[in-house]
Enzyme design. Sequence first.
Site, PDB file in Angstrom:
ATOM      1  N   GLU A   1       0.469  -6.735  -5.084  1.00  0.00           N
ATOM      2  CA  GLU A   1       1.209  -7.134  -6.278  1.00  0.00           C
ATOM      3  C   GLU A   1       2.362  -6.179  -6.541  1.00  0.00           C
ATOM      4  O   GLU A   1       3.443  -6.595  -6.974  1.00  0.00           O
ATOM      5  CB  GLU A   1       0.273  -7.219  -7.477  1.00  0.00           C
ATOM      6  N   GLU A   2       2.150  -4.886  -6.286  1.00  0.00           N
ATOM      7  CA  GLU A   2       3.229  -3.919  -6.487  1.00  0.00           C
ATOM      8  C   GLU A   2       4.412  -4.229  -5.572  1.00  0.00           C
ATOM      9  O   GLU A   2       5.576  -4.174  -5.988  1.00  0.00           O
ATOM     10  CB  GLU A   2       2.726  -2.502  -6.218  1.00  0.00           C
ATOM     11  N   ARG A   3       4.126  -4.577  -4.324  1.00  0.00           N
ATOM     12  CA  ARG A   3       5.222  -4.827  -3.379  1.00  0.00           C
ATOM     13  C   ARG A   3       5.918  -6.146  -3.652  1.00  0.00           C
ATOM     14  O   ARG A   3       7.136  -6.258  -3.470  1.00  0.00           O
ATOM     15  CB  ARG A   3       4.671  -4.725  -1.953  1.00  0.00           C
TER      16      ARG A   3
ATOM     17  N   CYS B   1       8.230  -5.302  -6.400  1.00  0.00           N
ATOM     18  CA  CYS B   1       9.428  -4.616  -5.909  1.00  0.00           C
ATOM     19  C   CYS B   1      10.460  -5.614  -5.382  1.00  0.00           C
ATOM     20  O   CYS B   1      11.664  -5.464  -5.617  1.00  0.00           O
ATOM     21  CB  CYS B   1       9.060  -3.628  -4.802  1.00  0.00           C
TER      22      CYS B   1
END
Length: 391
Positions: free
Chosen positions: A246-248, A251
């Site tokens: 989810e973080e990527r 981004c």
Amino acid sequence: MNYTHEHLEIQKTLKRFIDAEINPHVDEWEAAEQFPAHELFKKMGDLGLLGLTKPEAYGGSGLDYSYAVAMTETLGYIDCGGIPMAIGVQTDMCTPALARFGSDELKREFLTGAIAGDLVGCIGVSEPGAGSDVAAIKSHARKDGDDYLISGQKMWITNSLQADWMCMLVNTGEGPAHKNKSLVMVPLRENGKLRPGIEVAQKIRKIGMNSSDTGLIYFDDVRVPQRNRIGGEGAGFVYQMQQFQEERLWCAASCLQSLSNCIQWTVEWAQERKLFGATLADQQWVQFKLAEMKTELESLRALTYRACDLYLQGQDVLELASMAKLKAGRLNRLIPDGCLQFWGGMGYTWENKVSRMYRDARLGSIGGGADEVMMSIIAKTMGIAKRPARS
């Protein structure tokens, strides 16, 4: 992936909030190298913007992940990179594992406050000797009765100078590096003061993302109840890898609007800037480079939306999320750099918005997993690189 009326209404709400509550203060917060996270997050929490995909039982809206992408894209209207990143930490980096695997007690204690904007969170993974190599972290927790005593260091931690809690990856046992780690919810403050054993060793000055506070934090036998562990002991590495997806994706989605803005600002500048009896925009080289930039950006949008579609279907998007993160990092370098060149001397001034993006966006190829890590993951999913053995 298509945005519905509901997606667009959320985007309109957030855009109005950005115009009224964020952009008028960005220059001030950039100069101060910090923005008032508690004040801003509370206002966002009141609008329901910090828990779009989180369970309704804890104050969230219970929407699917496409709404997170829609919100993230809209954050690109903010006139800097630091504040969107800080918001993304709260919504998509320090809370997914808590929401997915945390106990009801943990979610009521930490997630509810984060969604409401009453509590500021941060994610504690990187260390002075372990950035891209997550398995190499040295922070550890030893058991003492029903508690953990946590010691170690966490570095490059966004929001940490203001955060109320940290979702912290620590070693909780011996054995293989991928099976001896746990995610633990660590309260950082009591009555506004750092808890015993916690020290802000350094506020880190950066070349960009200035309005986002970043710290080096020391932990010395910090007592935390074992019930603050998220899920099973030793499962933290796996949880964090899932959280990274989810973080990527965040981004990748976060730069779609901001890079589009960068191109548009440059188009408008080029149409006005006189050069050799014509405008800068009359030069074919300028036209072609801006056309190429926009084409590259739209390819990233398509990749990001496809990854989101498959994620919504419950598929593993490790490869596509890594590809989107890699492409986003590259374009975060290529587009602001190319646009700044067309601004000439004006682009080399501190106040110029393209100049700020040039500084802020450089983090994209480093934070959340460096480009080289993304390429390594992609090579492994392609079956052309071996996975290293871990002792």
